[in-house]
Design a protein around this motif. Structure first.
Motif, PDB file in Angstrom:
ATOM      1  N   GLY A  30       1.114  -7.829  11.281  1.00 58.69           N
ATOM      2  CA  GLY A  30       1.961  -8.136  10.122  1.00 58.69           C
ATOM      3  C   GLY A  30       2.065  -6.998   9.129  1.00 58.69           C
ATOM      4  O   GLY A  30       2.369  -7.222   7.958  1.00 58.69           O
ATOM      5  N   GLY A  31       1.807  -5.776   9.583  1.00 49.84           N
ATOM      6  CA  GLY A  31       1.846  -4.620   8.682  1.00 49.84           C
ATOM      7  C   GLY A  31       0.615  -4.492   7.817  1.00 49.84           C
ATOM      8  O   GLY A  31       0.611  -3.746   6.837  1.00 49.84           O
ATOM      9  N   SER A  73       5.522  -3.869  10.384  1.00 49.00           N
ATOM     10  CA  SER A  73       5.210  -5.183  10.948  1.00 49.00           C
ATOM     11  C   SER A  73       5.671  -5.310  12.396  1.00 49.00           C
ATOM     12  O   SER A  73       5.550  -6.379  12.992  1.00 49.00           O
ATOM     13  CB  SER A  73       5.848  -6.294  10.095  1.00 49.00           C
ATOM     14  OG  SER A  73       7.259  -6.262  10.216  1.00 49.00           O
ATOM     15  N   ARG A  74       6.176  -4.207  12.981  1.00 50.23           N
ATOM     16  CA  ARG A  74       6.616  -4.222  14.378  1.00 50.23           C
ATOM     17  C   ARG A  74       5.843  -3.175  15.172  1.00 50.23           C
ATOM     18  O   ARG A  74       5.442  -2.149  14.628  1.00 50.23           O
ATOM     19  CB  ARG A  74       8.116  -3.907  14.447  1.00 50.23           C
ATOM     20  CG  ARG A  74       8.951  -4.935  13.662  1.00 50.23           C
ATOM     21  CD  ARG A  74      10.426  -4.637  13.727  1.00 50.23           C
ATOM     22  NE  ARG A  74      10.848  -4.653  15.117  1.00 50.23           N
ATOM     23  CZ  ARG A  74      11.830  -3.904  15.593  1.00 50.23           C
ATOM     24  NH1 ARG A  74      12.488  -3.085  14.804  1.00 50.23           N
ATOM     25  NH2 ARG A  74      12.152  -3.974  16.868  1.00 50.23           N
ATOM     26  N   PRO A  75       5.628  -3.384  16.487  1.00 45.78           N
ATOM     27  CA  PRO A  75       4.947  -2.378  17.308  1.00 45.78           C
ATOM     28  C   PRO A  75       5.707  -1.049  17.294  1.00 45.78           C
ATOM     29  O   PRO A  75       6.943  -1.019  17.232  1.00 45.78           O
ATOM     30  CB  PRO A  75       4.943  -3.000  18.711  1.00 45.78           C
ATOM     31  CG  PRO A  75       5.052  -4.473  18.477  1.00 45.78           C
ATOM     32  CD  PRO A  75       5.927  -4.608  17.246  1.00 45.78           C
ATOM     33  N   ASP A 126      -2.481   4.559   9.951  1.00 48.58           N
ATOM     34  CA  ASP A 126      -1.562   4.019   8.948  1.00 48.58           C
ATOM     35  C   ASP A 126      -1.811   4.733   7.623  1.00 48.58           C
ATOM     36  O   ASP A 126      -2.963   4.922   7.231  1.00 48.58           O
ATOM     37  CB  ASP A 126      -1.790   2.512   8.822  1.00 48.58           C
ATOM     38  CG  ASP A 126      -1.490   1.799  10.126  1.00 48.58           C
ATOM     39  OD1 ASP A 126      -0.335   1.408  10.322  1.00 48.58           O
ATOM     40  OD2 ASP A 126      -2.419   1.658  10.963  1.00 48.58           O
ATOM     41  N   VAL A 127      -0.726   5.127   6.975  1.00 48.70           N
ATOM     42  CA  VAL A 127      -0.832   5.842   5.695  1.00 48.70           C
ATOM     43  C   VAL A 127       0.083   5.176   4.686  1.00 48.70           C
ATOM     44  O   VAL A 127       1.090   4.569   5.034  1.00 48.70           O
ATOM     45  CB  VAL A 127      -0.504   7.335   5.844  1.00 48.70           C
ATOM     46  CG1 VAL A 127      -1.546   8.056   6.690  1.00 48.70           C
ATOM     47  CG2 VAL A 127       0.887   7.556   6.423  1.00 48.70           C
ATOM     48  N   GLY A 132       6.133   4.410   0.721  1.00 48.02           N
ATOM     49  CA  GLY A 132       5.650   3.172   1.301  1.00 48.02           C
ATOM     50  C   GLY A 132       4.729   3.394   2.478  1.00 48.02           C
ATOM     51  O   GLY A 132       4.144   4.460   2.662  1.00 48.02           O
ATOM     52  N   LYS A 133       4.599   2.356   3.302  1.00 50.24           N
ATOM     53  CA  LYS A 133       3.691   2.395   4.458  1.00 50.24           C
ATOM     54  C   LYS A 133       4.369   3.130   5.608  1.00 50.24           C
ATOM     55  O   LYS A 133       5.498   2.825   5.991  1.00 50.24           O
ATOM     56  CB  LYS A 133       3.347   0.962   4.868  1.00 50.24           C
ATOM     57  CG  LYS A 133       2.205   0.886   5.867  1.00 50.24           C
ATOM     58  CD  LYS A 133       1.026   0.154   5.259  1.00 50.24           C
ATOM     59  CE  LYS A 133      -0.121   0.055   6.224  1.00 50.24           C
ATOM     60  NZ  LYS A 133      -0.692  -1.272   6.257  1.00 50.24           N
ATOM     61  N   GLN A 134       3.660   4.107   6.152  1.00 48.74           N
ATOM     62  CA  GLN A 134       4.146   4.891   7.283  1.00 48.74           C
ATOM     63  C   GLN A 134       2.998   5.022   8.286  1.00 48.74           C
ATOM     64  O   GLN A 134       1.906   4.484   8.064  1.00 48.74           O
ATOM     65  CB  GLN A 134       4.619   6.278   6.829  1.00 48.74           C
ATOM     66  CG  GLN A 134       5.757   6.262   5.831  1.00 48.74           C
ATOM     67  CD  GLN A 134       7.081   5.862   6.454  1.00 48.74           C
ATOM     68  OE1 GLN A 134       7.359   6.110   7.613  1.00 48.74           O
ATOM     69  NE2 GLN A 134       7.920   5.207   5.653  1.00 48.74           N
TER      70      GLN A 134
END
Length: 196
Positions: free
Chosen positions: A91-92, A132-134, A193-194, A171-173
């Motif tokens: 879910g991220g 939130s996706r593979p 994840d950063v 944001g999330k990368q």
């Protein structure tokens, strides 16, 4: 009777040592800066990780990324179904390392078995990436933002690479690190994840 028990204990000890040696022979490496998903699993920060919690160094798959290598949706596990938990986006909610757009950054690998190396490559997700996706190739800038050639040399047990994170991210990368082995058909994969 005592000799038989002693012989059995010695035999079990040898078998366990052989099994351990065989297991560690397939051990290789992972990134710990920025912290990779396999490290979060190994140190217990993230639960329900399956086998990767005991083998953070074993995310090995076919080399040749992005033209070849793991299929989309299986990149973080190196295409290895044993470590499919790494591909689950949760879910991220994977923990992330704080970074800044355009920042100079030191990336670090821990190598538990060293190999002749072609290069280390670092990729970053594109703006608009959905954590939130593979992970798929279409999520990534397929031109690495940092490539460190090794020309077949064997790296040290700890390897650090200085690079600059691309600008224009927020944001999330996700950073995908790929260690390409020179004398086999494989590479090692690590997803970190950063948060920009």
């Amino acid at each position: 009777m005592r000799k038989k028990i002693s012989a059995a204990i010695i035999g079990l000890g040898i078998a366990a040592t052989s099994l351990f040696a065989t297991g560690s022979a397939s051990s290789h490496g992972y990134t710990d800066t920025p912290t990779s998903r396999q490290v979060y699993c190994a140190n217990g920060t993230v639960k329900d990780c399956g086998e990767i919690q005991w083998e953070p160094q074993s995310v090995e798959g076919s080399k040749g990324f992005p033209a070849r290598g793991p299929a989309d949706g299986t990149i973080c596990a190196g295409g290895n179904s044993r470590f499919a938990e790494l591909d689950d986006p949760r879910g991220g909610q994977w923990p992330s390392t704080s970074v800044s757009s355009g920042q100079s950054y030191t990336f670090r690998w821990r190598l538990t078995a060293r190999h002749a190396t072609t290069d280390f490559r670092y990729y970053l997700t594109r703006p608009g990436y959905d954590p939130s996706r593979p992970l798929t190739r279409s999520d990534l800038d397929l031109q690495p933002f940092l490539t460190v050639p090794y020309g077949g040399r064997v790296p040290d047990a700890t390897v650090s690479h200085q690079g600059t994170l691309p600008s224009g991210r927020s944001g999330k990368q996700l950073v995908l690190a790929v260690w390409t082995i020179a004398d086999t058909g494989n590479a090692f994969y690590a997803c970190s994840d950063v948060q920009f």
